[in-house]
Design a protein around this motif. Structure first.
Motif, PDB file in Angstrom:
ATOM      1  N   PRO A 139       6.712  24.625   5.733  1.00  5.65           N
ATOM      2  CA  PRO A 139       5.447  24.124   5.192  1.00  5.65           C
ATOM      3  C   PRO A 139       5.574  23.771   3.713  1.00  5.65           C
ATOM      4  CG  PRO A 139       5.370  26.501   5.367  1.00  5.65           C
ATOM      5  CD  PRO A 139       6.660  26.073   6.020  1.00  5.65           C
ATOM      6  N   PHE A 140       4.724  22.874   3.279  1.00  6.45           N
ATOM      7  CA  PHE A 140       4.753  22.344   1.924  1.00  6.45           C
ATOM      8  C   PHE A 140       4.196  23.378   0.940  1.00  6.45           C
ATOM      9  CE2 PHE A 140       2.770  19.329  -1.299  1.00  6.45           C
ATOM     10  CZ  PHE A 140       3.975  19.069  -1.941  1.00  6.45           C
ATOM     11  N   ALA A 141       4.976  23.682  -0.113  1.00  6.23           N
ATOM     12  CA  ALA A 141       4.557  24.664  -1.129  1.00  6.23           C
ATOM     13  C   ALA A 141       4.681  24.027  -2.508  1.00  6.23           C
ATOM     14  CB  ALA A 141       5.416  25.922  -1.043  1.00  6.23           C
ATOM     15  N   PRO A 142       3.695  23.237  -2.929  1.00  3.34           N
ATOM     16  CA  PRO A 142       3.815  22.480  -4.185  1.00  3.34           C
ATOM     17  C   PRO A 142       3.936  23.351  -5.429  1.00  3.34           C
ATOM     18  CG  PRO A 142       1.563  22.385  -3.327  1.00  3.34           C
ATOM     19  CD  PRO A 142       2.395  23.004  -2.261  1.00  3.34           C
ATOM     20  N   ALA A 143       3.361  24.566  -5.421  1.00  3.57           N
ATOM     21  CA  ALA A 143       3.417  25.410  -6.617  1.00  3.57           C
ATOM     22  C   ALA A 143       4.839  25.793  -6.970  1.00  3.57           C
ATOM     23  CB  ALA A 143       2.565  26.665  -6.404  1.00  3.57           C
ATOM     24  N   ALA A 144       5.722  25.880  -5.958  1.00  2.00           N
ATOM     25  CA  ALA A 144       7.104  26.307  -6.214  1.00  2.00           C
ATOM     26  C   ALA A 144       8.014  25.154  -6.606  1.00  2.00           C
ATOM     27  CB  ALA A 144       7.670  27.000  -4.977  1.00  2.00           C
ATOM     28  N   LEU A 145       7.578  23.903  -6.400  1.00  2.00           N
ATOM     29  CA  LEU A 145       8.471  22.761  -6.594  1.00  2.00           C
ATOM     30  C   LEU A 145       8.942  22.568  -8.043  1.00  2.00           C
ATOM     31  CD1 LEU A 145       7.125  19.997  -4.202  1.00  2.00           C
ATOM     32  CD2 LEU A 145       9.203  21.376  -3.992  1.00  2.00           C
ATOM     33  N   PRO A 146       8.059  22.679  -9.072  1.00  2.00           N
ATOM     34  CA  PRO A 146       8.552  22.428 -10.437  1.00  2.00           C
ATOM     35  C   PRO A 146       9.729  23.317 -10.835  1.00  2.00           C
ATOM     36  CG  PRO A 146       6.152  22.429 -10.404  1.00  2.00           C
ATOM     37  CD  PRO A 146       6.592  22.902  -9.066  1.00  2.00           C
ATOM     38  N   GLY A 147       9.635  24.606 -10.546  1.00  2.00           N
ATOM     39  CA  GLY A 147      10.733  25.496 -10.905  1.00  2.00           C
ATOM     40  C   GLY A 147      11.993  25.196 -10.124  1.00  2.00           C
ATOM     41  N   LEU A 148      11.859  24.916  -8.818  1.00  2.00           N
ATOM     42  CA  LEU A 148      13.030  24.602  -8.005  1.00  2.00           C
ATOM     43  C   LEU A 148      13.655  23.269  -8.416  1.00  2.00           C
ATOM     44  CD1 LEU A 148      11.609  25.736  -4.555  1.00  2.00           C
ATOM     45  CD2 LEU A 148      13.323  26.915  -5.942  1.00  2.00           C
ATOM     46  N   ALA A 149      12.806  22.303  -8.756  1.00  2.00           N
ATOM     47  CA  ALA A 149      13.329  21.015  -9.223  1.00  2.00           C
ATOM     48  C   ALA A 149      14.077  21.180 -10.542  1.00  2.00           C
ATOM     49  CB  ALA A 149      12.185  20.013  -9.379  1.00  2.00           C
ATOM     50  N   ALA A 150      13.548  22.028 -11.429  1.00  2.00           N
ATOM     51  CA  ALA A 150      14.238  22.290 -12.696  1.00  2.00           C
ATOM     52  C   ALA A 150      15.586  22.952 -12.445  1.00  2.00           C
ATOM     53  CB  ALA A 150      13.365  23.166 -13.595  1.00  2.00           C
ATOM     54  N   ALA A 151      15.650  23.878 -11.469  1.00  2.00           N
ATOM     55  CA  ALA A 151      16.920  24.531 -11.143  1.00  2.00           C
ATOM     56  C   ALA A 151      17.930  23.523 -10.593  1.00  2.00           C
ATOM     57  CB  ALA A 151      16.684  25.655 -10.138  1.00  2.00           C
ATOM     58  N   LEU A 152      17.460  22.574  -9.769  1.00  2.00           N
ATOM     59  CA  LEU A 152      18.352  21.522  -9.269  1.00  2.00           C
ATOM     60  C   LEU A 152      18.917  20.688 -10.411  1.00  2.00           C
ATOM     61  CD1 LEU A 152      16.392  20.244  -6.155  1.00  2.00           C
ATOM     62  CD2 LEU A 152      18.816  20.872  -6.142  1.00  2.00           C
ATOM     63  N   ALA A 153      18.030  20.295 -11.344  1.00  2.00           N
ATOM     64  CA  ALA A 153      18.492  19.496 -12.489  1.00  2.00           C
ATOM     65  C   ALA A 153      19.473  20.288 -13.342  1.00  2.00           C
ATOM     66  CB  ALA A 153      17.289  19.056 -13.318  1.00  2.00           C
ATOM     67  N   ASP A 154      19.208  21.579 -13.550  1.00  2.00           N
ATOM     68  CA  ASP A 154      20.122  22.428 -14.313  1.00  2.00           C
ATOM     69  C   ASP A 154      21.506  22.445 -13.673  1.00  2.00           C
ATOM     70  OD1 ASP A 154      18.059  23.105 -15.985  1.00  2.00           O
ATOM     71  OD2 ASP A 154      17.676  25.055 -15.070  1.00  2.00           O
ATOM     72  N   HIS A 155      21.530  22.614 -12.345  1.00  2.00           N
ATOM     73  CA  HIS A 155      22.820  22.705 -11.657  1.00  2.00           C
ATOM     74  C   HIS A 155      23.559  21.369 -11.696  1.00  2.00           C
ATOM     75  CE1 HIS A 155      25.689  24.763  -9.192  1.00  2.00           C
ATOM     76  NE2 HIS A 155      25.635  23.830  -8.254  1.00  2.00           N
ATOM     77  N   ALA A 156      22.824  20.271 -11.596  1.00  2.00           N
ATOM     78  CA  ALA A 156      23.467  18.960 -11.689  1.00  2.00           C
ATOM     79  C   ALA A 156      24.084  18.753 -13.068  1.00  2.00           C
ATOM     80  CB  ALA A 156      22.456  17.856 -11.385  1.00  2.00           C
ATOM     81  N   ARG A 157      23.369  19.181 -14.131  1.00  2.00           N
ATOM     82  CA  ARG A 157      23.937  19.058 -15.481  1.00  2.00           C
ATOM     83  C   ARG A 157      25.185  19.920 -15.635  1.00  2.00           C
ATOM     84  NH1 ARG A 157      18.331  18.548 -17.090  1.00  2.00           N
ATOM     85  NH2 ARG A 157      18.135  20.818 -17.193  1.00  2.00           N
ATOM     86  N   ALA A 158      25.167  21.112 -15.047  1.00  2.00           N
ATOM     87  CA  ALA A 158      26.346  21.981 -15.121  1.00  2.00           C
ATOM     88  C   ALA A 158      27.535  21.340 -14.416  1.00  2.00           C
ATOM     89  CB  ALA A 158      26.022  23.350 -14.507  1.00  2.00           C
ATOM     90  N   ILE A 159      27.295  20.702 -13.278  1.00  2.00           N
ATOM     91  CA  ILE A 159      28.372  20.008 -12.556  1.00  2.00           C
ATOM     92  C   ILE A 159      28.922  18.864 -13.400  1.00  2.00           C
ATOM     93  CG2 ILE A 159      28.826  18.497 -10.581  1.00  2.00           C
ATOM     94  CD1 ILE A 159      26.858  20.271  -8.985  1.00  2.00           C
ATOM     95  N   ALA A 160      28.012  18.086 -14.016  1.00  2.00           N
ATOM     96  CA  ALA A 160      28.460  16.963 -14.844  1.00  2.00           C
ATOM     97  C   ALA A 160      29.299  17.452 -16.012  1.00  2.00           C
ATOM     98  CB  ALA A 160      27.252  16.176 -15.343  1.00  2.00           C
ATOM     99  N   ALA A 161      28.914  18.582 -16.616  1.00  2.00           N
ATOM    100  CA  ALA A 161      29.675  19.122 -17.735  1.00  2.00           C
ATOM    101  C   ALA A 161      31.028  19.651 -17.283  1.00  2.00           C
ATOM    102  CB  ALA A 161      28.866  20.231 -18.410  1.00  2.00           C
ATOM    103  N   ALA A 162      31.082  20.280 -16.091  1.00  2.00           N
ATOM    104  CA  ALA A 162      32.342  20.849 -15.602  1.00  2.00           C
ATOM    105  C   ALA A 162      33.283  19.779 -15.056  1.00  2.00           C
ATOM    106  CB  ALA A 162      32.042  21.878 -14.512  1.00  2.00           C
ATOM    107  N   GLY A 163      32.722  18.669 -14.560  1.00  2.00           N
ATOM    108  CA  GLY A 163      33.566  17.619 -13.988  1.00  2.00           C
ATOM    109  C   GLY A 163      33.912  17.841 -12.535  1.00  2.00           C
ATOM    110  N   HIS A 164      33.342  18.868 -11.912  1.00  2.00           N
ATOM    111  CA  HIS A 164      33.606  19.151 -10.496  1.00  2.00           C
ATOM    112  C   HIS A 164      32.447  19.965  -9.934  1.00  2.00           C
ATOM    113  CE1 HIS A 164      34.649  23.280 -11.673  1.00  2.00           C
ATOM    114  NE2 HIS A 164      35.398  22.749 -12.615  1.00  2.00           N
TER     115      HIS A 164
END
Length: 451
Positions: free
Chosen positions: A276-301
């Motif tokens: 089920p759709f839980a919009p209240a949790a999306l901002p924090g989870l989206a921020a965590a996704l962006a954080d992890h993508a930046r970490a991958i870009a910095a690590a190169g893998h």
């Protein structure tokens, strides 16, 4: 003469921070400006001991004597702390450090592993070295990485930390050819070793290199194009208020992750609360996704997905504002919600980056108008490799302003205005609920504020 407690509570951390900066400088002009600032602050407080100690320290500029200048800076920080604890001026003799314990055998070198180190020097060194590690991790090219490494070597040498110098010895080979993934890993290892040294109060042997399989490297140009696109899609996901919009954003993210073969991002995306759709949790989870993508870009893998926070764990918060009063108001407002724990504070952008690297907070409450480095400057560096979510608390980021637009572009999870300008003693009364709602949304919590 007894001093005003509120004035002292605001004065001491700012004076100590300026003294710490003086203790770490290696430029005569910068040292002169720092002494002028300390002289003005001591005069404003009206305590003779600090004024006298500033003048005594200034004598080390002509002829130039770096060890004496840095020792004077440390004495200034200690004296300010002693005055703050006493609530009144303290004779200089009472603020001198106690004799060190018999931790060193006679004739032992201070730089040897296990040697006792001066606590005040370590406390001044720690945030500067952490900031240097953050600059190394975020260095976009070999030239910038080389400057960061030179700065780290100088700091390790100034404090006499043989373990850090040993770890830095092979770093030159990582510059030509430029190996950003290895430099990023080295920055993390250096920061971790510095934390161990500071906690122990003595130099420690560097840990043995862990044998771990290396993930396949990714094309640097492809990653450079991927990171901002993925971050923008994460922002769309975090702002979604209906299932269809969230599903479209999630599908776009899955496509980008699949194109690069990033399994860790696919795992995180599969865990999104879309059905089920839980919009209240999306901002924090989206921020965590962006954080992890930046970490991958910095690590190169690709990197392993982050471990989820344990159930019931409080969100760790860093509060950044150049006003001690505003830091206190934000801290007290967050204390009204048991989901948050303030784990650190910073008074300018440079300190903020060091604290973000050292503490890895889940959430940073960030001012915009600050000395040394403003909030937008912090966001630009954080957007490269920083972790956690960021909420802006500032009167300079009015809705629709260029500052607010730039902050949103750089990935902030929310913006809260100060109700009556840069210094807002009515923050908690007029914006307390908005601040808590925004902080909870950014942290992935239900937005209902507890009563």
């Amino acid at each position: 003469m007894t001093l005003d407690r509120d004035l002292l509570d605001a004065f001491v951390p700012e004076f100590e921070a300026e003294a710490v900066r003086l203790a770490m400088v290696r430029d005569v002009a910068v040292a002169g400006r720092a002494l002028d600032q300390l002289r003005a602050m001591a005069a404003a407080l009206g305590v003779p001991s600090l004024a006298a100690l500033v003048e005594r320290t200034a004598q080390a500029l002509d002829p130039l004597d770096w060890p004496a200048l840095h020792a004077g800076a440390e004495a200034l920080a200690r004296q300010a702390l002693a005055i703050g604890a006493a609530g009144a001026d303290v004779p200089l003799a009472e603020a001198q450090p106690e004799a060190p314990p018999e931790a060193l055998a006679e004739g032992a070198e201070a730089s040897a592993p296990g040697a006792w180190l001066d606590r005040e020097m370590l406390e001044a060194f720690a945030p500067e070295f952490a900031a240097g590690c953050a600059r190394l991790a975020a260095a976009p090219d070999a030239a910038e990485a080389g400057r960061a490494l030179d700065n780290l070597r100088a700091m390790a040498g100034a404090v006499g930390l043989a373990s850090l110098r040993t770890m830095l010895e092979p770093a030159a080979a990582l510059l030509d050819p430029h190996d950003p993934a290895a430099l990023h890993a080295l920055a993390g290892a250096l920061a971790a070793q510095a934390e161990r040294v500071v906690a122990a109060g003595a130099d420690l042997p560097p840990p043995a290199a862990a044998e771990a399989p290396h993930a396949a490297p990714l094309d640097a140009e492809l990653l450079a194009a991927f990171a901002p696109e993925f971050t923008a899609a994460c922002q769309r996901l975090g702002a979604a208020t209906e299932p269809a919009t969230a599903l479209r954003a999630a599908e776009a993210l899955r496509g980008m992750a699949a194109a690069l073969g990033l399994d860790s991002l696919r795992i995180l995306l599969d865990a999104l609360p879309l059905e089920p759709f839980a919009p209240a949790a999306l901002p924090g989870l989206a921020a965590a996704l962006a954080d992890h993508a930046r970490a991958i870009a910095a690590a190169g893998h690709d990197l392993p997905p982050p471990e989820p926070a344990p159930a019931g764990a409080r969100r760790r918060v860093l509060v950044v504002d150049d006003s001690a009063m505003m830091r206190r108001l934000v801290r007290e407002t967050l204390a009204l919600d048991g989901e948050f724990e303030v784990v650190g504070e910073a008074a300018d952008g440079v300190q903020a980056l060091a604290a973000m690297a050292r503490l890895a907070p889940d959430l940073t409450m960030l001012d915009i108008e600050m000395p040394e480095l403003d909030g937008i400057g912090v966001l630009r560096r954080w957007a490269l490799s920083g972790g956690g979510a960021v909420v802006i608390v500032s009167s300079a980021a009015r809705p629709g302003s260029a500052t607010a637009v730039e902050a949103r572009r750089l990935g902030v999870a929310g913006i809260v205005g100060k109700p009556s300008g840069a210094l807002s003693p009515d923050l908690r009364e007029r914006q307390g609920v908005a601040l808590l709602r925004t902080a909870r949304r950014a942290a992935g919590l239900p937005v209902e504020v507890p009563r």
